[in-house]
Scaffold this active site. Structure first.
Site, mmCIF file in Angstrom:
data_model
loop_
_atom_site.group_PDB
_atom_site.id
_atom_site.type_symbol
_atom_site.label_atom_id
_atom_site.label_comp_id
_atom_site.label_asym_id
_atom_site.label_seq_id
_atom_site.Cartn_x
_atom_site.Cartn_y
_atom_site.Cartn_z
ATOM 1 N N GLU A 1 -1.830 -10.274 5.042
ATOM 2 C CA GLU A 1 -1.512 -9.418 3.896
ATOM 3 C C GLU A 1 -0.556 -10.151 2.965
ATOM 4 O O GLU A 1 0.371 -10.808 3.433
ATOM 5 C CB GLU A 1 -0.850 -8.133 4.396
ATOM 6 C CG GLU A 1 -0.477 -7.158 3.293
ATOM 7 C CD GLU A 1 0.373 -6.010 3.830
ATOM 8 O OE1 GLU A 1 -0.151 -4.889 3.944
ATOM 9 O OE2 GLU A 1 1.557 -6.235 4.130
ATOM 10 N N TYR B 1 -1.837 -6.605 -4.757
ATOM 11 C CA TYR B 1 -1.858 -6.442 -3.296
ATOM 12 C C TYR B 1 -3.187 -6.985 -2.776
ATOM 13 O O TYR B 1 -4.244 -6.654 -3.317
ATOM 14 C CB TYR B 1 -1.740 -4.955 -2.930
ATOM 15 C CG TYR B 1 -1.893 -4.712 -1.442
ATOM 16 C CD1 TYR B 1 -0.778 -4.639 -0.616
ATOM 17 C CD2 TYR B 1 -3.162 -4.600 -0.860
ATOM 18 C CE1 TYR B 1 -0.906 -4.454 0.751
ATOM 19 C CE2 TYR B 1 -3.306 -4.418 0.505
ATOM 20 C CZ TYR B 1 -2.180 -4.350 1.303
ATOM 21 O OH TYR B 1 -2.312 -4.185 2.657
#
Ligand code: GDP
Ligand code: MN
Length: 377
Positions: free
Chosen positions: A185, A101
């Site tokens: 993101e 992530y």
């Protein structure tokens, strides 16, 4: 404004971040041909501006072009957290060895950007962040300095990401800076079975204050209005939101409209909408607002709540009178005028003496009246 995944993917590719080959389609039948072009096996992904598509059944593997068409047919039209799927992206599938992530986001409280990264990315990232915060690294970024190679290496080390994610971390920062984004993101950023680093999913939130520079997207990143009345209202420049109750609400100023919603709810009725006519409560705006609200079949009564300020109540009353010329009133209208020139405004409406228009001087009283009329209607 958020971009769709396929738009974020396009940006990533422009900045040299590896992404899977992909195509976007709106029709299931087109999915078959797209899958053929992509090599047969594809991942079919719902294009909606919300996360958790995987868990909602909006991300599925299709083994061949025929399966891609079937899967696309299933996913198109699906509702994911209130978002209707109108497009799907077909992507070449990737064999995943590990999921990471990474994101950069503006931390408003700290007044700085921060890198958030974890070697345990994927669909459970929220769970990881909640239960084992130590597995998620947070590194503040100086906007002027940016993400240099050394900074990227620092982020990777803190999050236990492999060193070959460094170029991606740097490129992702460039996306944020050059595209006026407040958030970028990638979840998951993956290590493929072949050893490559690939961005499998992307989210980009652009800074609306820089809209004038974001010409690339036109209105393609805009959410389509799912409610036809919202689309009509938007076309007329009205700040209108459809709700599911029965009392139509028009007010001037977002604060007043919101407290009107509360007061109506406090009377046991449910607001049918939110309509802020703002400061320029002209006859045209009033007529447009009324016609939108009256064409909502759920509406049983309408409550116009105006506190005269810069726009005086007599102007609003004139607006209502003129609106009554062009819009046929089919439901009772309760009007409460207060503030600047309230007495003159009330007199104008009293003179008009429309059988369906009621005036009540207090907000509570008017809300009660609108609630009673709604339950009677
Ligand atoms: P989200 O649920 O909205 O975040 O959608 P994602 O695009 O992140 O997809 C959800 C999950 O599907 C990912 O976390 C991956 O685990 C999985 N996934 C997506 N694309 C692929 C792929 O090409 N191959 C494999 N094996 N899994 C994938
Ligand atoms: Mn994801």
């Amino acid at each position: 404004m958020d971009l769709y995944e396929h738009q974020a993917r396009e940006l990533f590719a422009d900045y040299g971040i590896p992404v899977p080959e992909a195509e976007v389609v709106e029709l299931a039948r087109e999915a078959r041909f797209a899958a053929e072009r992509l090599g047969g096996r594809v991942v079919v992904k719902a294009q909606v501006k919300t996360g958790g598509r995987g868990k909602a059944g909006g991300v599925k593997l299709a083994i061949d072009p025929a399966a891609a068409e079937l899967t696309a047919r299933q996913i198109l039209g699906m509702d994911i957290k209130g978002h209707t799927v109108r497009k799907v992206m077909l992507a070449q599938p990737v064999d995943i060895a590990a999921e990471f992530y990474v994101s950069y986001v503006l931390d408003r409280a700290a007044g700085t950007f921060v890198a958030i990264a974890s070697a345990e990315g994927g669909m459970e990232i929220e769970e990881v962040a909640a239960t084992r915060p130590e597995a998620v690294a947070r590194i503040p970024i100086d906007r002027e300095e940016g993400v240099t190679e050394a900074k990227a290496a620092e982020i990777a080390a803190a999050a236990k990401l492999p060193p070959d994610t460094v170029p991606v971390l740097q490129a992702l920062w460039q996306v944020l800076v050059r595209e006026d984004a407040l958030l970028v993101e990638v979840n998951p950023l993956v290590r493929t079975a072949n050893g490559l680093i690939v961005a499998l999913d992307g989210k980009v939130t652009l800074d609306d204050n820089a809209r004038f520079r974001q010409v690339r997207w036109g209105d393609t990143a805009e959410d389509p209005h799912t409610d036809p009345l919202e689309a009509t209202a938007a076309a007329k420049g009205l700040n209108y939101v459809k709700l599911d109750g029965e009392v139509g609400i028009i007010g001037n100023g977002a604060g007043l409209v919101m407290s009107t919603l509360d007061v109506v709810a406090g009377c046991g009725a449910r607001p049918a909408n939110f309509l802020d006519i703002g400061g320029g409560a002209s006859a045209q705006v009033m007529a447009d607002g009324l016609s939108v609200i009256l064409s909502d079949p759920d509406v049983k009564s309408v409550f116009v709540n105006v506190f005269g300020g810069i726009t005086a109540c007599d102007a609003v009353a004139e607006g209502i009178v003129q609106a009554l010329e062009s819009v046929r009133l089919t439901k009772p209208l309760v009007v409460r005028l207060d503030g600047n020139s309230a007495a003159r405004g009330r007199a104008i409406l009293t003179d008009r003496a429309h059988p369906l228009v009621d005036q009540v001087t207090t907000m509570d009283g008017a809300a009660r009246q609108a609630a009673v009329l709604a339950s009677a209607g």
